[in-house]
Design an enzyme around this catalytic site. Structure first.
Site, PDB file in Angstrom:
ATOM      1  N   PRO A  30       0.845  -1.203   0.000  1.00  0.00           N
ATOM      2  CA  PRO A  30       0.000   0.000   0.000  1.00  0.00           C
ATOM      3  C   PRO A  30       0.880   1.253   0.000  1.00  0.00           C
ATOM      4  O   PRO A  30       1.484   1.594   1.009  1.00  0.00           O
ATOM      5  CB  PRO A  30      -0.797  -0.140   1.303  1.00  0.00           C
ATOM      6  CG  PRO A  30       0.045  -1.000   2.190  1.00  0.00           C
ATOM      7  CD  PRO A  30       0.836  -1.903   1.301  1.00  0.00           C
ATOM      8  N   ASP A  50       5.957   2.677   2.086  1.00  0.00           N
ATOM      9  CA  ASP A  50       5.199   1.462   2.375  1.00  0.00           C
ATOM     10  C   ASP A  50       4.369   1.736   3.627  1.00  0.00           C
ATOM     11  O   ASP A  50       4.896   1.779   4.736  1.00  0.00           O
ATOM     12  CB  ASP A  50       6.165   0.292   2.603  1.00  0.00           C
ATOM     13  CG  ASP A  50       5.444  -1.035   2.826  1.00  0.00           C
ATOM     14  OD1 ASP A  50       4.231  -1.027   3.112  1.00  0.00           O
ATOM     15  OD2 ASP A  50       6.103  -2.087   2.733  1.00  0.00           O
ATOM     16  N   HIS A  51       3.052   1.923   3.423  1.00  0.00           N
ATOM     17  CA  HIS A  51       2.206   2.350   4.533  1.00  0.00           C
ATOM     18  C   HIS A  51       2.009   1.259   5.586  1.00  0.00           C
ATOM     19  O   HIS A  51       1.496   1.524   6.673  1.00  0.00           O
ATOM     20  CB  HIS A  51       0.844   2.801   4.001  1.00  0.00           C
ATOM     21  CG  HIS A  51       0.246   3.940   4.769  1.00  0.00           C
ATOM     22  ND1 HIS A  51       0.720   4.350   5.996  1.00  0.00           N
ATOM     23  CD2 HIS A  51      -0.798   4.763   4.485  1.00  0.00           C
ATOM     24  CE1 HIS A  51      -0.001   5.362   6.438  1.00  0.00           C
ATOM     25  NE2 HIS A  51      -0.931   5.641   5.538  1.00  0.00           N
ATOM     26  N   ARG A  52       2.401   0.018   5.291  1.00  0.00           N
ATOM     27  CA  ARG A  52       2.346  -1.031   6.302  1.00  0.00           C
ATOM     28  C   ARG A  52       3.385  -0.805   7.390  1.00  0.00           C
ATOM     29  O   ARG A  52       3.199  -1.212   8.541  1.00  0.00           O
ATOM     30  CB  ARG A  52       2.591  -2.407   5.657  1.00  0.00           C
ATOM     31  CG  ARG A  52       1.585  -2.809   4.587  1.00  0.00           C
ATOM     32  CD  ARG A  52       2.034  -4.064   3.871  1.00  0.00           C
ATOM     33  NE  ARG A  52       3.345  -3.884   3.230  1.00  0.00           N
ATOM     34  CZ  ARG A  52       3.978  -4.836   2.555  1.00  0.00           C
ATOM     35  NH1 ARG A  52       3.421  -6.042   2.440  1.00  0.00           N
ATOM     36  NH2 ARG A  52       5.152  -4.611   2.009  1.00  0.00           N
TER      37      ARG A  52
END
Length: 433
Positions: free
Chosen positions: A231, A405-407
């Protein structure tokens, strides 16, 4: 005793490669260290050296062969008088695999298949008629009873063509279903939107078709993986470049006797390295249930080469001088374009930078290079209206976009990194400290 020469793993991630060129031939004598072949991996074309000495008695894989698995025997090396044995052995091993297709009873199979009522039996499961959603809509619009139709799609499924044939008065019969089965391309067209395969293209337009290189295949696979599984969050800032350009000019004058010339990209590599050390929450890799935080900033730099893109790495960029970065980057870029990079020079990295400013691109969003957690996309520096000390003026400004990387990286942490980068570029003396 004969020695099997096997397809080597030229990098830790290599599973297969292309045997691009043999540098020896059967009957040649080789010694340890002699160059034997050029092998194309997913990143570069690399030379393969002999480990043992002897005579090449047989070459088993022709040059130009694609998808050769690591560990495959590609040649036989023997001492004097041993050349005949490996040839017989290799042919004996190949014979069973070649003999396997012979007993295939292909001509017999179609007889019972053609006699069976293929299109009738699978039309319904219980009380439910098997039909595509599009076929159901068309049938409802044309008042066609699906129960009266014979499906010609997979497993007797009623598709668009069946309904349209019924609506135009053409009866769908068992022989028709049989003819469609013989040429499955026709009924596949209505189902094309469900597939991820490429759609049909117009081959009447003048064109050429090129086989994909291993590098291009890997780029396609990794970018698809990145956009499908990571994401992305994008954060953009405008950075004033005037102070950085002034410092660069002064440094280049001082470095001229040493033959070193700094580019803006060299300074940005340094700035990103320092910013990652200042904001370690962005210098990370996401591992599902674990998060790796690096204490060193290794910056992978996107370099365009014939056939694709490769990312040589400036290791420990935060602690290197800008002249060292410029010199190292020049050598890496040259070896990258020649396909001579070693795996250690392009594998790894904690973050990436991609600069398209030289092409006049104002701003863009880059795709993260897994397993890294971020990449910086650098646009062109250009003169723009800019508020300077409360008054409107003209400044050299560039837009940079961080993909995160939004994780693993929250928006606030990504914003901190972009803020730190902006401060370093607009006050570049901090890069010299």
């Amino acid at each position: 005793m004969p020695i099997e020469i096997k397809m080597p793993a030229l990098s830790p991630t290599m599973e297969e490669g292309t045997l691009a060129k043999w540098l020896i031939k059967a009957g040649d004598t080789v010694s340890s260290g002699d160059l034997m072949a050029e092998i194309e991996t997913d990143k570069a074309t690399m030379e393969f050296e002999a480990v043992d000495e002897g005579v090449i008695s047989e070459i088993l894989v022709a040059e130009g062969t694609d998808n050769v698995k690591v560990g495959t025997v590609i040649a036989i090396l023997t001492q004097e008088g041993e050349a005949a044995a490996p040839k017989a052995a290799s042919k004996a091993e190949a014979a069973p695999s070649e003999a396997k297709p012979e007993p295939t009873p292909a001509p017999v199979a179609p007889a019972p298949a053609a006699a069976a009522p293929v299109a009738v039996a699978p039309i319904a499961t219980g009380d439910r008629i098997k039909a595509s959603p599009l076929a159901r809509r068309i049938a409802a619009a044309k008042s066609v009873d699906l129960a009266t139709l014979t499906g010609t799609g997979p497993n007797g499924r009623i598709i668009k063509a069946d309904v349209e044939a019924a609506g135009s008065g053409t009866a769908a019969s068992a022989p028709a279903a049989t003819s469609v089965k013989a040429a499955p391309a026709a009924p596949a067209a209505p189902e094309a939107p469900r597939s991820t395969a490429p759609v049909a293209w117009d081959d009447t337009i003048p064109h050429q078709i090129d086989k994909l290189s291993n590098m291009r295949k890997t780029i396609a696979r990794r970018l698809t993986e990145a956009k499908s599984t990571i994401p992305h969050i994008y954060l953009t800032v405008d950075i004033r470049l005037d102070a950085l350009l002034k410092l660069r000019g002064e440094l280049n004058k001082a470095l001229e006797p040493r033959g070193v010339k700094l580019s803006v990209n060299d300074l940005l590599i340094k700035a990103l390295g320092v910013a990652l050390i200042q904001v370690p929450k962005c210098n990370v890799t996401f591992l599902g249930d674990q998060l790796v935080t690096y204490s060193r900033a290794d910056i992978a730099v996107a370099v365009s080469i014939p056939g694709g893109l490769i990312t040589p790495i400036i290791k420990d960029a935060a602690n290197k001088s800008m002249s060292a970065i410029a010199t190292e980057m020049k050598g890496l870029a040259a070896r990258a374009k020649d396909g001579k990079l070693q795996p250690a020079e392009y594998q790894g990295g904690t973050a990436s930078i991609s600069n398209m400013g030289m092409f006049g691109i104002k701003a863009f969003d880059a795709v993260i290079n897994p397993p890294q957690g971020m990449i910086l996309a650098v646009g062109a520096g250009e003169q723009r209206p800019y508020v300077i000390d409360g008054a409107l003026g003209i400044a050299t400004v560039m837009s940079v976009t961080g993909s995160f990387d939004h994780r693993a990286i929250d928006g606030a942490d990504g914003a901190q990194l972009m803020q730190a980068l902006k401060a370093l570029v607009e006050n570049p003396l901090g890069l010299l400290a």
